[in-house]
Design an enzyme around this catalytic site. Structure first.
Site, PDB file in Angstrom:
ATOM      1  N   HIS A  95       0.466  -1.327   0.147  1.00 37.08           N
ATOM      2  CA  HIS A  95       0.262  -0.063   0.245  1.00 37.08           C
ATOM      3  C   HIS A  95       1.307   1.452   0.053  1.00 37.08           C
ATOM      4  CE1 HIS A  95      -3.279  -2.360   0.725  1.00 37.08           C
ATOM      5  NE2 HIS A  95      -2.796  -3.104   2.260  1.00 37.08           N
ATOM      6  N   GLU A 112      -1.663  -0.573   8.318  1.00 35.99           N
ATOM      7  CA  GLU A 112      -2.550  -1.720   9.028  1.00 35.99           C
ATOM      8  C   GLU A 112      -2.228  -2.206  10.472  1.00 35.99           C
ATOM      9  OE1 GLU A 112      -4.199  -3.273   5.743  1.00 35.99           O
ATOM     10  OE2 GLU A 112      -1.517  -4.334   5.582  1.00 35.99           O
ATOM     11  N   ARG A 190      -0.874  -5.033  -6.326  1.00 40.05           N
ATOM     12  CA  ARG A 190      -0.618  -6.173  -6.390  1.00 40.05           C
ATOM     13  C   ARG A 190       0.540  -6.727  -7.562  1.00 40.05           C
ATOM     14  NH1 ARG A 190      -5.932  -7.666  -8.446  1.00 40.05           N
ATOM     15  NH2 ARG A 190      -7.179  -7.715  -6.725  1.00 40.05           N
TER      16      ARG A 190
END
Length: 301
Positions: A95, A112, A190
């Site tokens: 990310h 996260e 990805r």
């Protein structure tokens, strides 16, 4: 607002597992990949599941004074809480930071935190590089299909925590269920997806060029927090607690969310069971009576 129970938005990505459905989460498909428990995000807003506003989106009901002064200082609602269940490996991904995402994607980045709820024997997480590497080495490993050999694989145990700053390459392995506390973003690049075919019959899209611009190629260094804290950054603070007979109070600065990992009881006379999430508005309190453990999340200044 008063304290409310939330109903999550659900996702049925191709790697979905069976646990969330078995544990009582509702969805119109056989397997659930993610439950967006506390979400103001347009891609999956959570609903209110109690009281006079039942069925409405939380983002439409919560006012400035309900979410708190710290939250109102952000240009967006800063946190998103998910339950994730991997029936198969998730893609190897990264990310971007806020700086890159705002300049290039009209979005915020994503940091996260994972807390492991359940795991199958031998299951684990890929987090960061084993050693300092280079973009050239990463590109070569992607072409050769050997990228996993460069990554740390952490066999997991229930109750463990992993902090994933933006820029950190990572993947949840098959057979792991986590609660993820993250920035309010749905932006993922990805790098590798095991050559899988998506629901449309085509290989799932990769974002290698973008990913290589934001990836941190240094050796990963785990970040630990002093208990009961399990994760903290400029967007959120999460801590793990045992439930009993107690009162939790949200001050004027931020709402509080409670996600119960196990046990049962009541929050302000609203029943809870394992994996239920509640929203306690700023300047309100929650009276808990019950058992189990819960993750408490609020927004930092």
């Amino acid at each position: 607002m008063e304290t409310v129970k939330l109903k999550p938005a659900t996702k049925d990505y191709i790697w979905a597992g069976k646990n969330l459905k078995l544990w009582g989460k509702q969805a119109p498909y056989d397997k659930i990949a993610e439950c967006w428990e506390l979400s103001f995000h347009k891609d999956g807003p959570s609903l209110i599941d109690s009281g006079t506003d039942k069925g409405k989106r939380l983002r439409d009901v919560a006012r400035k004074e309900d979410i708190g002064e710290y939250v109102s200082a952000f240009p967006f609602f800063p946190v998103l809480i998910k339950l994730i269940d991997s029936g198969d490996n998730l893609s190897v991904q990264v990310h971007p930071s806020d700086d890159y995402a705002l300049k290039n994607e009209n979005s915020f980045g994503k940091t996260e935190r994972w807390h492991v709820i359940h795991h199958e024997k031998g299951a684990g997480l890929y987090v960061g590089f084993k050693r300092d590497t280079s973009l050239e080495e990463v590109e070569r490993a992607l072409k050769e299909g050997t990228i996993l050999s460069l990554l740390n694989f952490f066999p997991v145990e229930d109750g463990e925590d992993y902090f994933i700053p933006s820029g950190t390459i990572h993947a949840i392995g098959k057979g792991v269920t986590v609660i993820e506390i993250q920035q309010n973003s749905n932006l993922t690049y990805r790098l590798y997806d095991y050559n899988r075919i998506g629901k449309d019959g085509k290989p799932r899209e990769l974002h290698i060029e973008k990913a290589l611009k934001v990836i941190d190629t240094r050796a990963y260094k785990p970040i630990a927090f002093e208990k009961p804290l399990i994760g903290e950054c400029k967007y959120f603070s999460s801590s793990l607690h045992k439930a009993g007979e107690e009162t939790v109070k949200a001050d004027k600065d931020s709402f509080i969310s409670l996600t119960f990992l196990d046990g049962e009881g009541k929050v302000n006379e609203l029943p809870y069971h394992a994996l239920d999430t509640f929203f306690i508005p700023a300047n309100k309190k929650g009276v808990l009576k019950g058992s189990g453990s819960y993750v408490l999340t609020k927004v930092n200044h």
